[in-house]
Design a protein around this motif. Structure first.
Motif, PDB file in Angstrom:
ATOM      1  N   ALA B 185       0.838  -1.189   0.000  1.00 51.19           N
ATOM      2  CA  ALA B 185       0.000   0.000   0.000  1.00 51.19           C
ATOM      3  C   ALA B 185       0.873   1.238   0.000  1.00 51.19           C
ATOM      4  CB  ALA B 185      -0.915  -0.010   1.219  1.00 51.19           C
ATOM      5  N   GLU B 186       1.974   1.129   0.693  1.00 54.67           N
ATOM      6  CA  GLU B 186       2.817   2.318   0.730  1.00 54.67           C
ATOM      7  C   GLU B 186       3.498   2.531  -0.598  1.00 54.67           C
ATOM      8  OE1 GLU B 186       3.922   1.484   5.333  1.00 54.67           O
ATOM      9  OE2 GLU B 186       5.351   2.567   4.093  1.00 54.67           O
ATOM     10  N   LYS B 187       3.912   1.424  -1.196  1.00 50.35           N
ATOM     11  CA  LYS B 187       4.656   1.608  -2.429  1.00 50.35           C
ATOM     12  C   LYS B 187       3.743   2.020  -3.561  1.00 50.35           C
ATOM     13  CE  LYS B 187       7.853  -2.010  -1.263  1.00 50.35           C
ATOM     14  NZ  LYS B 187       8.057  -3.442  -1.455  1.00 50.35           N
ATOM     15  N   LEU B 188       2.620   1.306  -3.663  1.00 50.81           N
ATOM     16  CA  LEU B 188       1.766   1.494  -4.823  1.00 50.81           C
ATOM     17  C   LEU B 188       0.495   2.183  -4.383  1.00 50.81           C
ATOM     18  CD1 LEU B 188       2.260  -2.128  -5.983  1.00 50.81           C
ATOM     19  CD2 LEU B 188       3.295  -0.129  -7.043  1.00 50.81           C
ATOM     20  N   PRO B 189       0.319   3.393  -4.758  1.00 47.51           N
ATOM     21  CA  PRO B 189      -0.853   4.139  -4.270  1.00 47.51           C
ATOM     22  C   PRO B 189      -2.178   3.586  -4.738  1.00 47.51           C
ATOM     23  CG  PRO B 189       0.342   5.372  -5.918  1.00 47.51           C
ATOM     24  CD  PRO B 189       1.179   4.201  -5.591  1.00 47.51           C
ATOM     25  N   TYR B 190      -2.185   2.716  -5.743  1.00 41.78           N
ATOM     26  CA  TYR B 190      -3.478   2.301  -6.258  1.00 41.78           C
ATOM     27  C   TYR B 190      -4.090   1.205  -5.408  1.00 41.78           C
ATOM     28  CZ  TYR B 190      -1.155   4.413 -10.182  1.00 41.78           C
ATOM     29  OH  TYR B 190      -0.473   5.257 -10.984  1.00 41.78           O
ATOM     30  N   VAL B 191      -3.265   0.544  -4.649  1.00 40.35           N
ATOM     31  CA  VAL B 191      -3.776  -0.655  -4.001  1.00 40.35           C
ATOM     32  C   VAL B 191      -4.631  -0.297  -2.807  1.00 40.35           C
ATOM     33  CG1 VAL B 191      -3.118  -2.629  -2.643  1.00 40.35           C
ATOM     34  CG2 VAL B 191      -1.888  -2.110  -4.727  1.00 40.35           C
ATOM     35  N   HIS B 192      -5.836  -0.698  -2.834  1.00 42.72           N
ATOM     36  CA  HIS B 192      -6.627  -0.639  -1.622  1.00 42.72           C
ATOM     37  C   HIS B 192      -7.440  -1.910  -1.488  1.00 42.72           C
ATOM     38  CE1 HIS B 192      -8.820   1.132  -4.919  1.00 42.72           C
ATOM     39  NE2 HIS B 192      -9.818   0.441  -4.451  1.00 42.72           N
ATOM     40  N   VAL B 193      -7.013  -2.897  -2.174  1.00 36.99           N
ATOM     41  CA  VAL B 193      -7.637  -4.206  -2.027  1.00 36.99           C
ATOM     42  C   VAL B 193      -6.785  -5.001  -1.066  1.00 36.99           C
ATOM     43  CG1 VAL B 193      -8.165  -6.327  -3.233  1.00 36.99           C
ATOM     44  CG2 VAL B 193      -8.588  -4.146  -4.320  1.00 36.99           C
ATOM     45  N   ARG B 194      -7.452  -5.562  -0.103  1.00 36.47           N
ATOM     46  CA  ARG B 194      -6.676  -6.264   0.901  1.00 36.47           C
ATOM     47  C   ARG B 194      -6.201  -7.591   0.359  1.00 36.47           C
ATOM     48  NH1 ARG B 194      -9.210  -5.944   6.299  1.00 36.47           N
ATOM     49  NH2 ARG B 194      -8.724  -3.809   5.783  1.00 36.47           N
ATOM     50  N   ALA B 195      -4.996  -7.890   0.673  1.00 39.14           N
ATOM     51  CA  ALA B 195      -4.447  -9.157   0.223  1.00 39.14           C
ATOM     52  C   ALA B 195      -4.940 -10.270   1.124  1.00 39.14           C
ATOM     53  CB  ALA B 195      -2.933  -9.095   0.243  1.00 39.14           C
ATOM     54  N   ARG B 196      -5.256 -11.348   0.517  1.00 37.68           N
ATOM     55  CA  ARG B 196      -5.702 -12.480   1.312  1.00 37.68           C
ATOM     56  C   ARG B 196      -4.526 -13.362   1.659  1.00 37.68           C
ATOM     57  NH1 ARG B 196     -10.935 -14.107  -2.106  1.00 37.68           N
ATOM     58  NH2 ARG B 196     -10.348 -12.469  -3.520  1.00 37.68           N
ATOM     59  N   ARG B 197      -4.820 -14.261   2.525  1.00 33.03           N
ATOM     60  CA  ARG B 197      -3.752 -15.135   2.970  1.00 33.03           C
ATOM     61  C   ARG B 197      -3.337 -16.041   1.822  1.00 33.03           C
ATOM     62  NH1 ARG B 197      -4.695 -20.021   7.089  1.00 33.03           N
ATOM     63  NH2 ARG B 197      -2.855 -21.195   6.531  1.00 33.03           N
ATOM     64  N   GLY B 198      -2.083 -16.140   1.607  1.00 38.50           N
ATOM     65  CA  GLY B 198      -1.582 -17.036   0.589  1.00 38.50           C
ATOM     66  C   GLY B 198      -1.802 -16.527  -0.828  1.00 38.50           C
ATOM     67  N   GLN B 199      -2.164 -15.271  -0.965  1.00 39.40           N
ATOM     68  CA  GLN B 199      -2.410 -14.737  -2.298  1.00 39.40           C
ATOM     69  C   GLN B 199      -1.309 -13.756  -2.649  1.00 39.40           C
ATOM     70  OE1 GLN B 199      -5.373 -14.753  -4.298  1.00 39.40           O
ATOM     71  NE2 GLN B 199      -6.581 -16.210  -3.120  1.00 39.40           N
ATOM     72  N   ALA B 200      -1.084 -13.651  -3.913  1.00 40.54           N
ATOM     73  CA  ALA B 200      -0.084 -12.685  -4.357  1.00 40.54           C
ATOM     74  C   ALA B 200      -0.578 -11.277  -4.073  1.00 40.54           C
ATOM     75  CB  ALA B 200       0.169 -12.861  -5.847  1.00 40.54           C
ATOM     76  N   THR B 201       0.361 -10.440  -3.794  1.00 41.27           N
ATOM     77  CA  THR B 201      -0.056  -9.109  -3.366  1.00 41.27           C
ATOM     78  C   THR B 201       0.394  -8.013  -4.318  1.00 41.27           C
ATOM     79  OG1 THR B 201       1.939  -8.896  -2.055  1.00 41.27           O
ATOM     80  CG2 THR B 201      -0.012  -9.757  -0.946  1.00 41.27           C
TER      81      THR B 201
END
Lengths: 173, 359
Positions: B185-201
């Motif tokens: 989230a800090e690196k990429l401003p677009y991300v606001h989808v939460r990463a799930r466990r075991g999923q690529a982020t």
């Protein structure tokens, strides 16, 4: 069904009915009723079908891609007919090239998607293409919007079928 | 989620929150706390609105209705991950419950089946698990925009609803996944989808995931539209069903227009005048009584016509009736072959009026 209620779907119904019935009147008035030959019946059928589609699309008022595409298609077809009568090819070629442009864009989009996305798009590509053929104007849309358009298209088609069936029932009684 | 809060405590840096919360659980104070935390941790306030549109996808209807609130959701959204990393949740369950009561904790009420009622969520939240409080923290971040946050939090909570279990799983973990997502989230401003466990982020897969959820939501809508589709599981079959339904409807239109072409030649629609002169109440009262006697052969046309003249006084209608009379005689036999009954021209116009009324 109450057309007096302020329901968007009922206003769609009333808009469609008025336009369609007006078109039917025009068709009946134009052709002094001679349905004996199958050819004439077929012509009437074609005209009525076109009128139905056109009235449906104009009731939706080009708020939707499919309605815009239908109207555009119908208008270009009438242009083509006029052009063929007048022996002019320019209209034809312009429509064909624009179509090709749309198709190219679509295929390009699909290509991008399959490369970037996982197997998600692959599952749907075959059926999505089919759906694109069915839904007017569906060629140049991504899957997401295509599903949206399909939903609205199905809704309007059901309304159309319902109303036409009512009309037929009334006039066959 | 209790161990989760324990771990949250251990890695706290917001010790002040404890005292504040206990003292006065006003949403304002809480927001002050949150704002402090915001300033404390490096947060990226630059968030992309483009990715936003994919976030509230699971409820497409809401998306359609309130795109503006969806946009507003973007700004505080990236802070979620940060908060998850840095926010320690006080062990005071009473605090949690009271905090949960605020509408901003609408996200907590996910498991209580709310899809569209933000006013209900505050009442749900006290009973909602305090375990979810960790997740609800980010909801608090939107307190700065309390008015618009409700629908936005709804949307987010709806999105979260789909992934409750997975997020639970992730929070139960040692939060490494959270850290990853927060880092992202800090690196990429677009991300606001939460990463799930075991999923690529990385952003690509997250964006794809959001898009997929959007598509799934639309598929659900379509399933409801198409009859008999809700029982089918598996998107390929559902799509097949949808395609069949569209083809079926298009064929129906063709068949009906064919029927209209054959049925209607004898009918002269004088509908313009009918539409202009009709009054709904008049139709309503007269039709039911008039329709029944009208389904008679043409022999009775004269009698019927007189009735109409008396009752309706539609000049246009009269003209239509007379004009039709000549035509009708010729086309009765083809009509008989096509249809089981015989109908008079008068009944046809009356039916058109009746239909108009009904519609």
């Amino acid at each position: 069904m109450n057309s007096s209620h302020l329901n968007p779907s009922s206003s769609l119904k009333s808009r469609f009915t008025t336009r369609f019935l007006r078109a039917l009147t025009r068709i009946n008035a134009r052709k002094p009723i001679s349905p004996s030959s199958p050819r004439e019946i077929f012509q009437r059928y074609r005209r009525i079908k076109v009128a139905a589609d056109k009235s449906m699309a104009s009731s939706v008022r080009s708020r939707r891609t499919w309605s815009r595409a239908t109207l555009w298609k119908l208008r270009s077809r009438s242009c083509l007919q006029l052009a063929s009568l007048g022996r002019r090819r320019s209209v034809k070629t312009s429509t064909i090239t624009s179509r090709q442009a749309i198709m190219k864009k679509t295929s390009h989009e699909i290509e991008n998607k399959t490369t970037t996305e996982e197997d998600h798009q692959d599952r749907f590509v075959g059926q999505a293409d089919k759906l694109r053929e069915l839904v007017p104007g569906g060629e140049a849309m991504d899957l997401c919007n295509l599903l949206d358009e399909t939903a609205h298209y199905i809704k309007c088609l059901t309304t159309q079928v319902q109303l036409m069936r009512k009309i037929v029932d009334f006039y066959s009684l | 989620m209790e161990p989760n809060t324990g771990t949250a405590e251990t890695r706290s840096n917001g010790t002040a929150s404890d005292g504040d919360d206990v003292a006065a659980l006003e949403s304002l104070q809480f927001t002050d706390e949150i704002h402090r935390l915001i300033s404390a941790t490096t947060t990226n306030n630059a968030s992309s609105f483009t990715a936003l549109l994919e976030l509230p996808a699971p409820e497409a209807v809401e998306l359609l209705h309130s795109p503006e609130s969806a946009k507003l959701m973007a700004a505080p959204a990236p802070n979620i991950e940060d908060f998850k990393a840095s926010f320690h949740f006080p062990s005071n369950s009473g605090l949690i419950e009271r905090a949960a009561r605020f509408s901003l904790f609408a996200g907590v009420g996910n498991n209580n089946n709310n899809t569209s009622n933000s006013p209900e969520t505050p009442s749900n939240n006290p009973s909602a698990n305090p375990q979810k409080a960790v997740k609800s923290e980010p909801a608090e971040t939107e307190s700065s925009e309390p008015l618009v946050s409700d629908p936005t939090v709804e949307k987010r909570c709806i999105k979260r609803k789909d992934r409750e279990k997975k997020v639970k799983g992730s929070t139960k973990k040692s939060k490494t996944a959270m850290n990853e997502s927060s880092e992202d989230a800090e690196k990429l401003p677009y991300v606001h989808v939460r990463a799930r466990r075991g999923q690529a982020t990385d952003s690509h897969s997250l964006a794809e995931r959001a898009r997929r959820e959007k598509i799934n939501a639309r598929m659900k809508l379509l399933q409801e539209l198409v009859p008999g589709c809700s029982k089918i599981s598996g998107t390929a079959l559902v799509l097949d069903e949808i395609i069949n339904h569209v083809q079926f409807l298009q064929r129906q239109v063709e068949i009906l227009s064919m029927r209209l072409a054959t049925v209607n030649p004898r009918i002269d629609f004088d509908l313009d005048s009918i539409f202009t002169t009709e009054s709904g109440s008049l139709m309503d009262s007269n039709f039911p009584s008039m329709v029944m006697p009208l389904v008679w052969p043409e022999v009775q046309v004269n009698g019927n016509r007189q009735q109409y003249q008396q009752q309706w006084h539609f000049d246009a209608l009269q003209q239509a009736v007379w004009g039709r009379e000549e035509v009708c005689n010729n086309y009765i036999t083809p009509e008989n072959s096509l249809l089981s009954y015989d109908s008079s021209a008068n009944s046809a116009t009356l039916h058109s009026n009746q239909m108009k009324m009904e519609l």
